[in-house]
Design a protein around this motif. Structure first.
Motif, PDB file in Angstrom:
ATOM      1  N   ALA A  83       0.205   8.589  17.895  1.00 33.29           N
ATOM      2  CA  ALA A  83       0.451   7.819  19.115  1.00 33.29           C
ATOM      3  C   ALA A  83       1.639   8.354  19.891  1.00 33.29           C
ATOM      4  O   ALA A  83       2.472   9.083  19.362  1.00 33.29           O
ATOM      5  N   GLN A  84       1.698   7.975  21.152  1.00 32.20           N
ATOM      6  CA  GLN A  84       2.842   8.309  21.987  1.00 32.20           C
ATOM      7  C   GLN A  84       4.104   7.691  21.377  1.00 32.20           C
ATOM      8  O   GLN A  84       5.161   8.291  21.370  1.00 32.20           O
ATOM      9  N   GLU A  85       3.965   6.482  20.859  1.00 26.30           N
ATOM     10  CA  GLU A  85       5.079   5.826  20.174  1.00 26.30           C
ATOM     11  C   GLU A  85       4.787   5.987  18.674  1.00 26.30           C
ATOM     12  O   GLU A  85       3.928   5.311  18.148  1.00 26.30           O
ATOM     13  N   PHE A  86       5.519   6.883  18.007  1.00 23.65           N
ATOM     14  CA  PHE A  86       5.214   7.146  16.599  1.00 23.65           C
ATOM     15  C   PHE A  86       5.874   6.102  15.719  1.00 23.65           C
ATOM     16  O   PHE A  86       7.049   5.812  15.872  1.00 23.65           O
ATOM     17  N   ASP A  87       5.110   5.564  14.784  1.00 23.63           N
ATOM     18  CA  ASP A  87       5.664   4.515  13.927  1.00 23.63           C
ATOM     19  C   ASP A  87       5.998   5.068  12.551  1.00 23.63           C
ATOM     20  O   ASP A  87       5.216   4.980  11.619  1.00 23.63           O
ATOM     21  N   LEU A  88       7.176   5.658  12.452  1.00 26.35           N
ATOM     22  CA  LEU A  88       7.620   6.205  11.159  1.00 26.35           C
ATOM     23  C   LEU A  88       8.421   5.129  10.442  1.00 26.35           C
ATOM     24  O   LEU A  88       8.825   4.140  11.044  1.00 26.35           O
ATOM     25  N   MET A  89       8.654   5.354   9.150  1.00 23.32           N
ATOM     26  CA  MET A  89       9.485   4.412   8.404  1.00 23.32           C
ATOM     27  C   MET A  89      10.926   4.906   8.461  1.00 23.32           C
ATOM     28  O   MET A  89      11.253   5.960   7.905  1.00 23.32           O
ATOM     29  N   PRO A  90      11.801   4.182   9.171  1.00 25.23           N
ATOM     30  CA  PRO A  90      13.127   4.701   9.516  1.00 25.23           C
ATOM     31  C   PRO A  90      14.079   4.919   8.347  1.00 25.23           C
ATOM     32  O   PRO A  90      14.945   5.790   8.419  1.00 25.23           O
ATOM     33  N   TYR A  91      13.940   4.135   7.255  1.00 24.37           N
ATOM     34  CA  TYR A  91      14.988   4.188   6.227  1.00 24.37           C
ATOM     35  C   TYR A  91      14.649   5.053   5.032  1.00 24.37           C
ATOM     36  O   TYR A  91      15.341   5.044   4.037  1.00 24.37           O
ATOM     37  N   ILE A  92      13.539   5.797   5.128  1.00 18.22           N
ATOM     38  CA  ILE A  92      13.259   6.762   4.074  1.00 18.22           C
ATOM     39  C   ILE A  92      13.262   8.162   4.672  1.00 18.22           C
ATOM     40  O   ILE A  92      13.319   8.320   5.899  1.00 18.22           O
ATOM     41  N   SER A  93      13.221   9.163   3.816  1.00 18.07           N
ATOM     42  CA  SER A  93      13.454  10.541   4.277  1.00 18.07           C
ATOM     43  C   SER A  93      12.235  11.124   4.995  1.00 18.07           C
ATOM     44  O   SER A  93      11.130  10.580   4.958  1.00 18.07           O
ATOM     45  N   VAL A  94      12.482  12.276   5.611  1.00 20.06           N
ATOM     46  CA  VAL A  94      11.437  13.033   6.300  1.00 20.06           C
ATOM     47  C   VAL A  94      10.294  13.337   5.329  1.00 20.06           C
ATOM     48  O   VAL A  94       9.129  13.073   5.618  1.00 20.06           O
ATOM     49  N   GLU A  95      10.640  13.860   4.134  1.00 24.63           N
ATOM     50  CA  GLU A  95       9.549  14.258   3.215  1.00 24.63           C
ATOM     51  C   GLU A  95       8.776  13.039   2.693  1.00 24.63           C
ATOM     52  O   GLU A  95       7.573  13.109   2.497  1.00 24.63           O
ATOM     53  N   GLU A  96       9.483  11.922   2.514  1.00 23.93           N
ATOM     54  CA  GLU A  96       8.767  10.726   2.059  1.00 23.93           C
ATOM     55  C   GLU A  96       7.806  10.205   3.129  1.00 23.93           C
ATOM     56  O   GLU A  96       6.706   9.753   2.834  1.00 23.93           O
TER      57      GLU A  96
END
Ligand code: ADP
Ligand code: MG
Length: 303
Positions: A83-96
């Protein structure tokens, strides 16, 4: 592979998309272009099954893509939608985050896959960094990698490089599209940036006035833009004697019947874009050097 038949959709009463028809074959890269608000994002969401259609149908192979009325969980395993607005999980790392949808059953395989993807999006040095500490462009790259993690059959990108700075953009595009072609992942991309399309897309669909009004290869649309909306996607142009003429199709000559008065010169790197007036209308042409304002000159169309 992907079949869209007579698709129509509205959020309320106003039609957003009406009678959309197209097919996309395996491994093909298709771009959807159109002005802001023309319905590009809506179309991608419908292909993913985020909303119910008013009319028509969408199939991926033999599976009909259905919306929330028919599906408890939105989306399908074989499609990824970035999506244009990406919903990542902010408090875990890039690789997770990248590994979010990968099975923990084969930890080594999972780690190899994550490293491979970190390389594609050039974030290997940030593997252990928390998402909340990343820039917008870095987050967008994590979202791209996460979408690729499980090798979807179809990937839907909504302006995938909009937050990525131009230092990184060109190389990332080349890597990403090459990777998708190698893996034969079908790709549909919504964009308003011609650099996302030229050189990468097999086909362009133009969305205008709720419909796909034109489609063709990038070359076909560039050399025969049909209407100003399409020409504007490729670059500066003017309309001279009812014809669409790109700025690079005009050159200064000694004498001609196109006499212009220069208004301004803009530095563009290996050329200058010259803004000029022709019979009371503004036109644009490219020139090797800057030209003094108010000079009068003659132009010729080269095709
Ligand atoms: P694009 O991606 O081409 O800019 P969108 O698909 O986002 O276009 O939007 C198409 C039209 O639908 C716009 O007029 C927009 O305002 C409207 N729209 C988008 N999302 C919604 C929504 N969730 N509810 C109502 N209207 C929406
Ligand atoms: Mg959009």
């Amino acid at each position: 592979m992907l079949q869209v038949k007579e698709l129509s959709f509205s959020y309320d009463v106003r039609p957003i998309l009406s009678d959309i028809n197209f097919t996309v074959s395996k491994g093909e890269h298709v771009s959807i272009i159109g002005e802001s608000g023309s319905g590009k994002s809506t179309l991608l969401k419908l292909l993913y099954g985020e909303f119910d259609l008013d009319y028509g149908c969408v199939y991926w192979k033999d599976t009909q893509i259905l919306g929330p009325k028919f599906n408890l969980v939105i989306g399908y395993d074989f499609i990824k939608y970035v999506a244009q607005e990406f919903d990542l999980m902010p408090y875990i790392s890039v690789e997770e985050n990248i590994g979010q949808f990968l099975s923990n059953f084969y930890p080594e395989k999972k780690q190899t896959r994550i490293s491979e993807l970190l390389e594609v999006v050039e974030l290997s040095d940030f593997a252990k960094t928390k998402i909340s500490l990343l820039s917008g462009g870095q987050k967008q790259r994590v979202a791209l990698a996460r979408a690729l993690a499980k090798e979807p059959e179809l990937i839907l990108f909504d302006e995938p490089f909009s937050h990525i700075d131009s230092f990184k953009k060109h190389r990332l595009r080349r890597r990403l599209f090459k990777y998708l072609k190698e893996k034969e992942i079908t790709c549909i991309l919504a964009t308003h940036d011609n650099e996302d399309v030229l050189g990468y897309s097999d086909r362009i669909l133009v969305l205008d006035d709720c419909k796909i009004t034109t489609s063709g290869t990038p070359e076909e649309l560039y050399f025969n833009p049909v209407k100003p909306l399409i020409a504007a996607f490729f670059g500066e142009f003017s309309i001279i004697k009812n014809e669409i003429i790109y700025a690079n199709q005009l050159k200064v000559v000694e004498q001609s019947n196109l006499k212009v008065t220069v208004i301004n010169s803009y530095f563009k790197g290996n050329y200058y874009l010259i803004e000029a007036e022709l019979d009371g209308k503004t036109i644009y042409f490219n020139n090797k050097t800057t030209i003094e304002n108010k000079s009068e000159m003659f132009l010729e169309v080269i095709k």
